[in-house]
Write a protein that holds these residues in place. Structure first.
Motif, PDB file in Angstrom:
ATOM      1  N   LYS A 125       2.163   4.535 -53.378  1.00  0.00           N
ATOM      2  CA  LYS A 125       1.721   3.650 -52.303  1.00  0.00           C
ATOM      3  C   LYS A 125       0.932   4.449 -51.278  1.00  0.00           C
ATOM      4  O   LYS A 125       1.244   5.601 -50.992  1.00  0.00           O
ATOM      5  CB  LYS A 125       2.926   2.991 -51.621  1.00  0.00           C
ATOM      6  N   ARG A 127       0.284   3.971 -47.423  1.00  0.00           N
ATOM      7  CA  ARG A 127       0.838   3.133 -46.365  1.00  0.00           C
ATOM      8  C   ARG A 127      -0.220   2.591 -45.412  1.00  0.00           C
ATOM      9  O   ARG A 127      -0.060   1.521 -44.831  1.00  0.00           O
ATOM     10  CB  ARG A 127       1.880   3.931 -45.578  1.00  0.00           C
ATOM     11  N   GLU A 218       8.168   2.535 -53.626  1.00  0.00           N
ATOM     12  CA  GLU A 218       7.044   2.731 -52.720  1.00  0.00           C
ATOM     13  C   GLU A 218       7.351   3.710 -51.596  1.00  0.00           C
ATOM     14  O   GLU A 218       6.446   4.252 -50.982  1.00  0.00           O
ATOM     15  CB  GLU A 218       6.616   1.383 -52.128  1.00  0.00           C
TER      16      GLU A 218
END
Length: 437
Positions: A125, A127, A218
């Motif tokens: 992921k 962010r 994640e």
């Protein structure tokens, strides 16, 4: 107050699991800061620490692996790691430009002979735009790819430690500074200087190689295996039996059982689904010296029902016509309220409160009212040691409030394994009595 929903219970379990992992890794950190970080292994290599100061490593459980320490870089082996030969990395990969550190690669694995480096456990992921720990993910780097070159310099078959020093892919953690400095000093310093960012890294894959590690969530954590909740219905009913025989210590009373002993038996039928319990009992008193019953045999029956919110309601009836009822309810932050009423119209209502301990003494106070007046019972308990326990209580007779009418009770209890010996003393204005129980 009822079972939690499956989603809420699963949330509690996940939070509890994360806490266990965090406490476990903190234990590793304490050991790492208090002991030498590396000790020589049988083949002269260095054993890396069980955990390292990298992003995401705070929730990884790692085991020691043979290899060379690099400042702050995690390269510990896991049971799921598959050995590889870096020279076989000839498959397709990607050319990536890392603008800053860290790259978002949580772990690297050394190849056979400590040659080459394979990227493991990519944070899946980014962010926010420009997130450094999302660079590897955004650039398409995959777990199982081998580092082929850094800024145009081929490092595919270089020493693992040299590649780690050049990448310098770390998150600074002051808890590891001392251990890292000692380890680097012991092995003669770095094998290479870190390449200044931005740096270009080319990755290549190994034909036929399959990454077998866990796919991260994640937030960079290893996911917990899934589980399911299912309702387990309570039993329809339960059955319990009990019996008791009492007598004094004389030889005749014991040998004359069951005629010279007070006997009792009861049958309990539990109803778990509604929180109820039904009881039937019989009492058979001992025969008197003249051969007649000192009292008549008595039958009794009773029922107890649990109430929502942590309370209960009970009632009983004897064959002699006597009856009684009682209740118990716990009030949050106040105490336990109890009350009762019987066929003689004797009644009571009490509030039992336990206060926080003060210097090892635990105070308890009961405030009550009866048909004869108000009553108060104040008590303190003290554990002198693991085996010795003492208590002291003072109370007034209902309706009498002069200090001369107070009744004082004291007890000392000694426990050794399954055995307990207790001595009690009661004092009022008429009697001083010491009676062992």
């Amino acid at each position: 107050r009822g079972l939690p929903s499956a989603k809420l219970a699963e949330k509690w379990f996940l939070q509890y699991w994360d806490l266990l992992l965090l406490l476990r890794c903190r234990q590793h950190l304490a050991e790492l800061n208090s002991l030498p970080a590396f000790t020589p292994s049988r083949n002269g290599a260095q054993d890396s620490a069980a955990c390292c100061g990298r992003a995401g490593c705070h929730l990884q459980l790692c085991k020691a692996s043979e290899g060379r320490v690099t400042e702050g870089t995690c390269h510990v082996d896991k049971d799921s790691d598959v050995p590889f030969n870096a020279a076989q990395a000839s498959g397709p990969g990607a050319s990536v430009e890392f603008k800053k550190r860290p790259f978002g690669i949580l772990r690297y694995q050394p190849g056979e002979g400590m040659k080459g480096a394979m990227a493991m456990e990519i944070i899946p992921k980014s962010r926010y735009p420009g997130d450094p720990q999302g660079q590897a993910f955004a650039s398409g780097v995959q777990s199982g790819w081998v580092v082929q070159s850094i800024n145009g310099v081929n490092v595919q078959n270089e020493d693992f430690g040299k590649i780690m020093d050049m990448l310098d892919d770390e998150v600074a953690d002051p808890r590891f500074s001392k251990s890292t400095a000692l380890a680097l000093e012991k092995q003669g310093g770095r094998m290479a200087e870190p390449v200044e960012a931005p740096l270009s890294v080319v990755f290549s894959s190994i034909p036929g190689y399959t990454y077998q590690g866990a796919a991260l969530t994640e937030d960079g954590q290893v996911p917990i295996p899934g589980f399911q909740f299912r309702k387990v219905p309570l039993e329809l009913w339960t059955l319990g039996l009990g019996a008791l025989a009492e007598s004094d210590a004389t030889k005749g009373a014991i040998t004359g059982f069951p005629f010279t002993t007070d006997n009792a038996a009861n049958l309990q039928l539990g109803l778990p689904r509604i929180g109820g319990r039904f009881r039937l009992g019989i009492e058979d008193p001992a025969l008197s010296a003249e051969g007649a019953d000192s009292t008549q045999q008595q039958l009794s029956m009773g029922y107890e029902q649990r109430l929502p919110g942590g309370g209960s309601l009970a009632s009983w009836l004897r064959s002699t016509g006597e009856w009684g009822a009682a209740f118990r309810h716990e009030v949050e932050d106040i105490g336990i309220v109890t009350g009762g009423l019987n066929s003689q119209l004797d009644w009571n209502l009490d509030l039992n409160t336990t206060y926080p301990p003060v210097k090892g003494f635990t105070p308890r106070v009961s405030y009550g009212a009866t048909q004869d007046g108000m009553r108060v019972n104040a008590r303190v308990d003290k554990d002198i040691s693991k085996r010795w326990h003492t208590s002291y209580a003072v109370q007034n007779i209902p309706g009498k409030y002069s200090p001369v009418d107070f009744v004082h009770d004291g007890a000392v209890r000694f426990t050794a394994g399954p055995h307990t010996v207790q001595a009690t003393a009661t004092y009022d204005r008429q009697l001083l009595r010491l009676s062992p129980l």
